[in-house]
Scaffold this motif. Structure first.
Motif, short mmCIF file in Angstrom:
data_model
loop_
_atom_site.label_atom_id
_atom_site.label_comp_id
_atom_site.label_asym_id
_atom_site.label_seq_id
_atom_site.Cartn_x
_atom_site.Cartn_y
_atom_site.Cartn_z
N ASN A 113 -7.27 -6.63 -1.08
CA ASN A 113 -8.21 -5.58 -0.67
C ASN A 113 -7.77 -5.06 0.68
O ASN A 113 -7.56 -5.84 1.61
CB ASN A 113 -9.62 -6.14 -0.59
CG ASN A 113 -10.61 -5.13 -0.08
OD1 ASN A 113 -10.90 -5.08 1.12
ND2 ASN A 113 -11.12 -4.30 -0.96
N GLY A 114 -7.63 -3.76 0.79
CA GLY A 114 -7.20 -3.16 2.04
C GLY A 114 -8.24 -2.19 2.56
O GLY A 114 -8.83 -1.43 1.79
N ASN A 115 -8.45 -2.23 3.86
CA ASN A 115 -9.32 -1.27 4.53
C ASN A 115 -8.42 -0.27 5.24
O ASN A 115 -7.73 -0.63 6.20
CB ASN A 115 -10.23 -1.99 5.52
CG ASN A 115 -11.23 -1.05 6.15
OD1 ASN A 115 -10.94 -0.40 7.14
ND2 ASN A 115 -12.40 -0.98 5.57
N LEU A 116 -8.40 0.97 4.75
CA LEU A 116 -7.45 1.97 5.20
C LEU A 116 -8.15 3.11 5.92
O LEU A 116 -9.22 3.55 5.51
CB LEU A 116 -6.65 2.52 4.03
CG LEU A 116 -5.46 1.71 3.51
CD1 LEU A 116 -5.88 0.34 3.00
CD2 LEU A 116 -4.72 2.48 2.44
N ARG A 117 -7.53 3.61 6.96
CA ARG A 117 -8.04 4.77 7.67
C ARG A 117 -7.42 6.03 7.07
O ARG A 117 -6.20 6.21 7.05
CB ARG A 117 -7.69 4.66 9.16
CG ARG A 117 -7.99 5.91 9.98
CD ARG A 117 -9.48 6.25 9.98
NE ARG A 117 -10.31 5.20 10.48
CZ ARG A 117 -10.70 5.10 11.77
NH1 ARG A 117 -10.28 5.97 12.65
NH2 ARG A 117 -11.50 4.13 12.13
N ILE A 118 -8.32 6.90 6.58
CA ILE A 118 -7.90 8.20 6.03
C ILE A 118 -8.73 9.25 6.75
O ILE A 118 -9.96 9.28 6.62
CB ILE A 118 -8.13 8.27 4.51
CG1 ILE A 118 -7.31 7.17 3.80
CG2 ILE A 118 -7.73 9.65 3.98
CD1 ILE A 118 -7.58 7.09 2.32
N LYS A 145 6.32 -1.81 6.44
CA LYS A 145 6.38 -1.69 4.98
C LYS A 145 5.01 -1.54 4.34
O LYS A 145 4.91 -1.47 3.12
CB LYS A 145 7.09 -2.91 4.39
CG LYS A 145 8.54 -3.05 4.81
CD LYS A 145 9.18 -4.26 4.15
CE LYS A 145 10.66 -4.38 4.52
NZ LYS A 145 11.29 -5.57 3.88
N ASN A 146 3.97 -1.49 5.17
CA ASN A 146 2.59 -1.39 4.65
C ASN A 146 2.34 -2.46 3.59
O ASN A 146 1.74 -2.20 2.54
CB ASN A 146 2.33 0.00 4.05
CG ASN A 146 2.34 1.08 5.11
OD1 ASN A 146 1.87 0.87 6.23
ND2 ASN A 146 2.87 2.23 4.77
N THR A 147 2.77 -3.68 3.90
CA THR A 147 2.71 -4.76 2.93
C THR A 147 2.11 -6.01 3.57
O THR A 147 2.40 -6.31 4.73
CB THR A 147 4.11 -5.07 2.38
OG1 THR A 147 4.63 -3.91 1.73
CG2 THR A 147 4.06 -6.22 1.38
N ALA A 158 0.84 -1.19 0.00
CA ALA A 158 0.00 0.00 0.00
C ALA A 158 0.88 1.24 0.00
O ALA A 158 1.86 1.32 0.74
CB ALA A 158 -0.91 0.01 1.22
N SER A 159 0.52 2.20 -0.84
CA SER A 159 1.26 3.45 -0.89
C SER A 159 0.29 4.62 -0.98
O SER A 159 -0.87 4.44 -1.34
CB SER A 159 2.21 3.46 -2.10
OG SER A 159 1.47 3.40 -3.30
N GLY A 160 0.79 5.81 -0.66
CA GLY A 160 -0.05 6.99 -0.69
C GLY A 160 -0.24 7.57 0.69
O GLY A 160 0.48 7.24 1.63
#
Length: 119
Positions: free
Chosen positions: A96-101, A75-77, A24-26
């Motif tokens: 599929n990733g569930n990310l907190r933004i 490494k967000n991997t 995951a990046s960003g």
């Protein structure tokens, strides 16, 4: 822009192994759960394995004992180690990733990586 990028797919003989990665990046605060799905031609997408932020895991019955999901938070991997591969494991594998933004959680998909098990 958040992206999930899978890698590690390929052609392997029955009984062989592959390790898939999903990075995951960003811009995001944290990663909650991350899951691996697969979709074979003419079949519905199915959940293969999942891992929570705390490290709890779950597996489809068809892969228990053969696949192992793990994650490297630094490494967000997330990884999927696939052993004793069978022809029926042939599919496109997607993470599929569930990310907190900010204060909200969002679901993101990678583009997929092809796994083919054949002699």
């Amino acid at each position: 822009q958040v992206q999930l990028v899978e890698s590690g797919g390929g052609l392997v003989q029955p009984g062989g192994s592959l390790r898939l990665s999903c990075a995951a990046s960003g811009s995001f605060f944290s990663i909650n759960a991350m899951d691996w799905y697969r979709q074979a031609p003419g079949k519905e997408r199915e959940l293969v394995a999942g891992i929570t932020s705390g490290g709890s895991t779950k597996y489809a019955d068809s892969v228990k004992g053969r696949f192992t999901i793990s994650r490297d938070n630094a490494k967000n991997t997330v990884y999927l180690q696939m052993n004793s591969l069978k022809p029926e494991d042939t599919a496109v594998y997607l993470c599929n990733g569930n990310l907190r933004i900010g204060r909200l959680d969002y679901s993101y998909w990678g583009q997929g990586t092809q796994v083919r098990v054949s002699s």
